[in-house]
Design an enzyme around this catalytic site. Structure first.
Site, mmCIF file in Angstrom:
data_model
loop_
_atom_site.group_PDB
_atom_site.id
_atom_site.type_symbol
_atom_site.label_atom_id
_atom_site.label_comp_id
_atom_site.label_asym_id
_atom_site.label_seq_id
_atom_site.Cartn_x
_atom_site.Cartn_y
_atom_site.Cartn_z
ATOM 1 N N SER A 147 34.984 30.826 41.922
ATOM 2 C CA SER A 147 35.749 32.040 41.651
ATOM 3 C C SER A 147 36.506 31.828 40.354
ATOM 4 O O SER A 147 36.702 30.687 39.909
ATOM 5 C CB SER A 147 36.743 32.292 42.796
ATOM 6 O OG SER A 147 37.725 33.228 42.448
ATOM 7 N N TYR A 160 43.233 29.444 49.015
ATOM 8 C CA TYR A 160 42.021 29.864 48.320
ATOM 9 C C TYR A 160 41.925 29.196 46.952
ATOM 10 O O TYR A 160 40.876 28.656 46.571
ATOM 11 C CB TYR A 160 42.023 31.389 48.181
ATOM 12 C CG TYR A 160 40.730 31.993 47.709
ATOM 13 C CD1 TYR A 160 39.754 32.383 48.625
ATOM 14 C CD2 TYR A 160 40.480 32.205 46.359
ATOM 15 C CE1 TYR A 160 38.567 32.953 48.204
ATOM 16 C CE2 TYR A 160 39.293 32.769 45.928
ATOM 17 C CZ TYR A 160 38.340 33.152 46.853
ATOM 18 O OH TYR A 160 37.168 33.717 46.424
#
Length: 265
Positions: A147, A160
């Site tokens: 990401s 995350y």
């Protein structure tokens, strides 16, 4: 059921590179929806036998019916189940992910641990199991769907961000160790992608801040992006395909950032 390249074509405007994975097996985690599903379909169109892995049975069984591949139901946070899985694959795509948004002082420790198990330790265990077979044949592709949060941070996403930063580091170590054996390892780093995970974040933030979902998208999520739109799953899947292609044979230990310019600021 036969599967041809015309079946479930990518979104309009996404051109596919030449990629032949005939005779190869691809294990794709998180294949039930979003990027994982788009990736599984893309690799199947390239001729791979796709082992679609997800926690949702109906989704992967439907995908296996479409591709002629295999549906495998597994909770990646259950390490006993992960250990019982046959990890043999020519192409391993670690795509599964979950999200939890909260300030660090309010972040549930058990949720932090679960996110790291699913998004960092499970990929390590799968890579660890797949590498011997890749080494034996002198060819393999490890693709970690990371990401933009693997290279940048955002508030309230401690688990995350930590997991994705760790995945970036793991991927580079695999690249260094696998190079002598014909194995490459790369990350693909999307920004906000049009997936169920992001759709839920939009709805949650709209409710939390008392604003419309359109405002969340334009004023919060895409505020730092140069391109004011969500990335499409098929665009990310094509980057996964690219690092599996002959053109990218010398590419390893790197990250392909597909974030619409989010990280350029």
């Amino acid at each position: 059921m036969s599967f041809t390249p015309a079946d479930h074509a990518p979104a309009s405007g996404v051109e596919e590179i030449a990629l032949d994975l005939g005779g190869r097996t691809a294990l794709v985690t998180g294949a039930g929806s979003g990027i994982g599903r788009a990736t599984a379909l893309r690799l199947a169109r390239a001729g791979a036998h796709v082992r679609a892995l997800d926690v949702t049975r109906a989704a992967v069984e439907e995908l296996a019916d479409l591709t002629g591949g295999t549906a495998e139901v597994l909770d990646l946070s259950d390490f006993d189940a992960v250990g019982a899985l046959d990890p043999t694959a020519d192409v391993l795509v670690n795509c599964a992910g979950i999200q939890h948004v909260a300030p660090i002082e309010q972040f549930p420790p058990e949720q932090f641990s679960r996110i790291l198990r699913i998004m960092l330790e499970a990929p390590f265990r799968l890579v660890r199991g797949a590498l011997p077979g890749m080494y034996a044949q002198g060819w393999g592709r490890v693709v970690n769907v990371s990401s933009v949060h693997g290279i940048r941070a955002s508030a309230y996403k401690s688990a995350y961000v930590a997991a994705k930063h760790g995945l970036e580091g793991l991927s580079k170590v695999v690249a260094l160790e696998g190079a002598a054996h014909g194995v490459t390892s790369n990350c693909v780093d999307p920004g906000y992608v049009r997936t169920p995970l992001v759709d839920q974040q939009i709805a949650d933030q709209a409710a939390a801040h008392g604003i419309s979902e359109e405002q969340v998208l334009g004023e919060v999520m895409l505020a730092s992006a140069a391109l004011k739109r969500l990335v499409e799953p098929a665009e990310v899947a094509e980057m996964v395909a690219f690092v599996c292609s002959r053109t990218a044979a010398s590419m390893t230990g790197t990250s392909l950032v597909v974030d619409g310019g989010w990280s350029a600021r």
